[in-house]
Design a protein around this motif. Structure first.
Motif, PDB file in Angstrom:
ATOM      1  N   ASP A  64       6.243  -6.327   8.034  1.00 16.62           N
ATOM      2  CA  ASP A  64       7.177  -5.216   7.832  1.00 16.62           C
ATOM      3  C   ASP A  64       7.146  -4.755   6.381  1.00 16.62           C
ATOM      4  OD1 ASP A  64       9.018  -3.321   8.565  1.00 16.62           O
ATOM      5  OD2 ASP A  64      10.693  -4.715   8.747  1.00 16.62           O
ATOM      6  N   THR A  65       7.036  -5.700   5.465  1.00 15.17           N
ATOM      7  CA  THR A  65       6.930  -5.352   4.047  1.00 15.17           C
ATOM      8  C   THR A  65       5.675  -4.536   3.785  1.00 15.17           C
ATOM      9  OG1 THR A  65       8.138  -7.336   3.403  1.00 15.17           O
ATOM     10  CG2 THR A  65       6.788  -6.294   1.714  1.00 15.17           C
ATOM     11  N   TYR A  66       4.569  -4.931   4.399  1.00 17.06           N
ATOM     12  CA  TYR A  66       3.317  -4.187   4.228  1.00 17.06           C
ATOM     13  C   TYR A  66       3.480  -2.737   4.693  1.00 17.06           C
ATOM     14  CZ  TYR A  66      -1.346  -2.428   5.020  1.00 17.06           C
ATOM     15  OH  TYR A  66      -2.456  -1.632   5.031  1.00 17.06           O
ATOM     16  N   TYR A  67       4.048  -2.547   5.881  1.00 18.71           N
ATOM     17  CA  TYR A  67       4.186  -1.183   6.391  1.00 18.71           C
ATOM     18  C   TYR A  67       5.177  -0.358   5.585  1.00 18.71           C
ATOM     19  CZ  TYR A  67       1.170  -2.063  10.335  1.00 18.71           C
ATOM     20  OH  TYR A  67       0.084  -2.337  11.109  1.00 18.71           O
ATOM     21  N   LEU A  68       6.249  -0.978   5.104  1.00 15.39           N
ATOM     22  CA  LEU A  68       7.194  -0.231   4.271  1.00 15.39           C
ATOM     23  C   LEU A  68       6.565   0.117   2.921  1.00 15.39           C
ATOM     24  CD1 LEU A  68       9.954   1.042   3.973  1.00 15.39           C
ATOM     25  CD2 LEU A  68      10.831  -1.160   3.198  1.00 15.39           C
ATOM     26  N   THR A  69       5.725  -0.783   2.396  1.00 15.60           N
ATOM     27  CA  THR A  69       5.010  -0.486   1.155  1.00 15.60           C
ATOM     28  C   THR A  69       4.095   0.716   1.352  1.00 15.60           C
ATOM     29  OG1 THR A  69       5.052  -2.815   0.520  1.00 15.60           O
ATOM     30  CG2 THR A  69       3.464  -1.425  -0.607  1.00 15.60           C
ATOM     31  N   GLN A  70       3.346   0.725   2.450  1.00 17.79           N
ATOM     32  CA  GLN A  70       2.464   1.856   2.742  1.00 17.79           C
ATOM     33  C   GLN A  70       3.258   3.138   2.933  1.00 17.79           C
ATOM     34  OE1 GLN A  70      -0.895   1.850   2.591  1.00 17.79           O
ATOM     35  NE2 GLN A  70      -0.566  -0.222   1.848  1.00 17.79           N
ATOM     36  N   GLY A 104       6.033  -0.848  -9.691  1.00 22.92           N
ATOM     37  CA  GLY A 104       7.378  -0.320  -9.505  1.00 22.92           C
ATOM     38  C   GLY A 104       7.827  -0.383  -8.059  1.00 22.92           C
ATOM     39  N   ARG A 105       8.323   0.716  -7.578  1.00 19.95           N
ATOM     40  CA  ARG A 105       8.836   0.746  -6.210  1.00 19.95           C
ATOM     41  C   ARG A 105       7.729   0.658  -5.165  1.00 19.95           C
ATOM     42  NH1 ARG A 105       9.648   5.910  -3.484  1.00 19.95           N
ATOM     43  NH2 ARG A 105      11.307   4.729  -2.586  1.00 19.95           N
ATOM     44  N   TYR A 106       6.492   0.781  -5.568  1.00 19.09           N
ATOM     45  CA  TYR A 106       5.367   0.698  -4.638  1.00 19.09           C
ATOM     46  C   TYR A 106       4.764  -0.709  -4.575  1.00 19.09           C
ATOM     47  CZ  TYR A 106       5.636   5.716  -5.448  1.00 19.09           C
ATOM     48  OH  TYR A 106       6.075   7.004  -5.570  1.00 19.09           O
TER      49      TYR A 106
END
Length: 140
Positions: A64-70, A104-106
């Protein structure tokens, strides 16, 4: 705004939608698997099923973290193409480069510990650990 730029924004928006859909489905799968483990626990009273439930929680937390990062990276791309970013990155027409957005946020770990992700996964992990301790202490 030109028609090509609008089409480019539509492409980016479809990627953002796909990432958010994946994130939603991951949460659904995680809850289904943990619920199934809890149902098996009621039939078998195996206390270690609570600890086994921590594994899918952690794996789905990472996914989920990976997809939210993308998704965040594509939102940054969208803002740059739309011209609403303070410091836009130089992009060519129809260029889809989320890899340009770093730090940063990414950054992966900033997303991992963000409120939206942390609230769900950490609370579920704490509940599973609490159930494990409770089941070991109060059932024989």
């Amino acid at each position: 705004m030109t028609e090509e730029k609008i089409k480019h924004l539509e492409f980016i928006q479809k990627s953002i939608t796909r990432m958010s859909t994946n994130s939603f489905q991951i949460k659904g799968w995680m809850i289904t698997i943990v619920s199934a483990l809890l149902a098996v626990y009621t039939a078998s009273s195996n206390h270690y099923l609570f600890l086994i439930g921590l594994f899918p929680v952690f794996v789905f937390w990472l996914l989920d973290t990976y997809y939210l990062t993308q998704e965040r990276k594509f939102r940054g791309l969208y803002n740059d193409v739309a011209g609403i970013s303070e410091t836009p990155k130089p992009l060519k027409l129809f260029e889809m480069r989320p890899d340009l957005y770093k730090g940063g946020r990414y950054h992966f770990w900033n997303v991992f510990f963000s409120v939206t992700i942390l609230t769900l996964y950490l609370s579920l992990a704490i509940i599973l650990l609490g159930l494990f301790v409770w089941s070991r202490l109060f059932s024989q």
